[in-house]
Design an enzyme around this catalytic site. Sequence first.
Site, PDB file in Angstrom:
ATOM      1  N   ASP A 199       1.173   2.591   3.744  1.00 24.27           N
ATOM      2  CA  ASP A 199       0.297   3.654   3.251  1.00 24.27           C
ATOM      3  C   ASP A 199       1.072   4.968   3.124  1.00 24.27           C
ATOM      4  O   ASP A 199       0.571   6.038   3.473  1.00 24.27           O
ATOM      5  CB  ASP A 199      -0.933   3.821   4.154  1.00 24.27           C
ATOM      6  N   ASN A 214      -5.900   9.004   6.822  1.00 26.85           N
ATOM      7  CA  ASN A 214      -7.141   8.270   6.641  1.00 26.85           C
ATOM      8  C   ASN A 214      -6.841   6.774   6.494  1.00 26.85           C
ATOM      9  O   ASN A 214      -6.086   6.410   5.603  1.00 26.85           O
ATOM     10  CB  ASN A 214      -7.827   8.796   5.373  1.00 26.85           C
ATOM     11  N   HIS A 270       0.847  -1.211   0.000  1.00 24.61           N
ATOM     12  CA  HIS A 270       0.000   0.000   0.000  1.00 24.61           C
ATOM     13  C   HIS A 270       0.876   1.252   0.000  1.00 24.61           C
ATOM     14  O   HIS A 270       1.341   1.700   1.052  1.00 24.61           O
ATOM     15  CB  HIS A 270      -0.928  -0.008   1.219  1.00 24.61           C
ATOM     16  N   PHE A 272      -5.475  14.189   3.754  1.00 20.31           N
ATOM     17  CA  PHE A 272      -5.146  13.070   4.633  1.00 20.31           C
ATOM     18  C   PHE A 272      -3.858  12.401   4.152  1.00 20.31           C
ATOM     19  O   PHE A 272      -3.644  12.265   2.951  1.00 20.31           O
ATOM     20  CB  PHE A 272      -6.254  12.018   4.577  1.00 20.31           C
ATOM     21  N   ASP A 304      -8.340   2.723  -3.982  1.00 20.21           N
ATOM     22  CA  ASP A 304      -7.855   3.316  -2.735  1.00 20.21           C
ATOM     23  C   ASP A 304      -7.766   4.834  -2.814  1.00 20.21           C
ATOM     24  O   ASP A 304      -7.359   5.407  -3.814  1.00 20.21           O
ATOM     25  CB  ASP A 304      -6.492   2.769  -2.312  1.00 20.21           C
ATOM     26  N   HIS A 317     -10.233   0.211   0.256  1.00 21.09           N
ATOM     27  CA  HIS A 317     -10.219   1.327   1.204  1.00 21.09           C
ATOM     28  C   HIS A 317     -11.676   1.462   1.646  1.00 21.09           C
ATOM     29  O   HIS A 317     -12.531   1.853   0.856  1.00 21.09           O
ATOM     30  CB  HIS A 317      -9.737   2.576   0.462  1.00 21.09           C
TER      31      HIS A 317
HETATM   32  N1  LIG Z   1      -4.146   7.331   3.663  1.00 23.15           N
HETATM   33  C1  LIG Z   1      -4.274   8.621   3.459  1.00 23.15           C
HETATM   34  O1  LIG Z   1      -4.482   9.356   4.420  1.00 23.15           O
HETATM   35  N2  LIG Z   1      -4.161   9.158   2.241  1.00 23.15           N
HETATM   36  C2  LIG Z   1      -3.947   8.477   1.017  1.00 23.15           C
HETATM   37  C3  LIG Z   1      -5.153   7.797   0.500  1.00 23.15           C
HETATM   38  C4  LIG Z   1      -5.490   6.495   1.181  1.00 23.15           C
HETATM   39  O2  LIG Z   1      -4.646   5.606   1.337  1.00 23.15           O
HETATM   40  O3  LIG Z   1      -6.640   6.312   1.541  1.00 23.15           O
HETATM   41  C5  LIG Z   1      -3.435   9.472   0.011  1.00 23.15           C
HETATM   42  O4  LIG Z   1      -3.390   9.160  -1.180  1.00 23.15           O
HETATM   43  O5  LIG Z   1      -3.007  10.571   0.398  1.00 23.15           O
HETATM   44 ZN   LIG Z   2      -6.836   4.243   1.717  1.00 25.83          ZN
END
Ligand SMILES: NC(=O)N[C@@H](CC(=O)O)C(=O)O
Ligand SMILES: [Zn+2]
Length: 425
Positions: free
Chosen positions: A304, A277, A59, A322, A151, A178
Amino acid sequence: MKKVLQNVQVVNEQSELETVNVAIENGKITAIGADVTLDGAAIIEGNGHLLSPGFVDVHTHLREPGFEHKETIATGTASAAKGGFTTICAMPNTKPVPDSVENMELINGLIKESAVIRVLPYGSLTKDISGEVRTSIEELKAQGAVAFSDDGVGIQLASTMYEQMKEAAKHDVVVVAHCEDNSLIYDGVMHEGTRNVELGLPGIPSICESVQIARDVLLAEAAGARYHVCHVSTKESVRAVRDAKAAGIRVTAEVCPHHLLLEEMDIPSDDANWKMNPPLRAKDDKDSLHAALLDGTIDCIATDHAPHTVEEKCCGMVGAPFGIVGFETAFPLLYTQFVETGKWTLKQLIDWMSVKAAQIFDLPYGTLEVGASADMILIDLNKEQTINAEGFVSKGRNTPFNGWVAKGWPVVTIFEGNIVYQEAE
Ligand SMILES: NC(=O)N[C@@H](CC(=O)O)C(=O)O
Ligand SMILES: [Zn+2]
């Protein structure tokens, strides 16, 4: 073409360290053992450091094409290599989205041009990840899509998810979700609990995530699909995954380092470097994520990695995007907080960051087996360093871990037998 990596330590099933050499020929591991040598081979001195399979991150957000001011494939993969990752799966929230053969070809070309490690792109589930028009899983799989996800956003319509799950089942690819019900976000910027009230900020309730997981596992059962849940953050989500596994539904799940390390009450102020997020949840949610990793409900750890600019993150949570970066801090933080303290074994942590992640997608990576791609890292378990966001290779500086002290830093990253990162002397 022949190399011997000598004097490195591997961790065995008993979590004990053994000193070995590794023979590498044509980018593959050809022998591993105490007395391994190879005539005419170049020597890479391992200095007694820990040898681990290169990490696999399922991710990540590389931002190119479309958002190169946040990150590029070059900076993102260099950052990943520094963090010890040799295979990463890139999420589709780019511009354009990998939702057509043409866009997939464009992205494959960019990866070929500038990635220093292996990047496996996701295909999207819907056109422009807008949740409306379904993509062709068959065509995108033929273009090398590692799996399928929207996602960045949740799939709102059950029928859209169900139809794509049936297609995914037909082509034996994993649907990666997601989970976020748009009607339950309420413009929230952090967890709806205690700290958001103290800070006077709108909250995102746990059900925003968990109800969609509960829906999806039932859809996956009906469709006969393989279903993977992104960044699980709540105890109710954990329960839904656990129950689904017990019922024989083909579900897997990942957890992010920050959700294991932090909780809502750690958020010091209205600072967007703490906005991601899903958000940091309550202590009992965090505790349930730990229990879920240990009992196998959660299969792997994924960063992530989500870089954004300083300007975007400058001015409080409302209005900021986010996401936080993760490649360069994931292993040292988890090693320091959970292995050094005796909560996890070193073997568990390495497996969650490598082979367990690879297995979800049937990828032959994340192992040190003879015949495997020579994707390996050396880690200095004794090296202690203060995290300094200004020094990141990533363009992103958005981390809540700035100033934390951690041990266990990757010092050499080898991808397909070649050194792609080496710590500066
Ligand atoms: N995780 C996040 O807070 N942001 C991610 C998007 C995601 O993974 O949902 C992004 O692309 O910035
Ligand atoms: Zn996500």
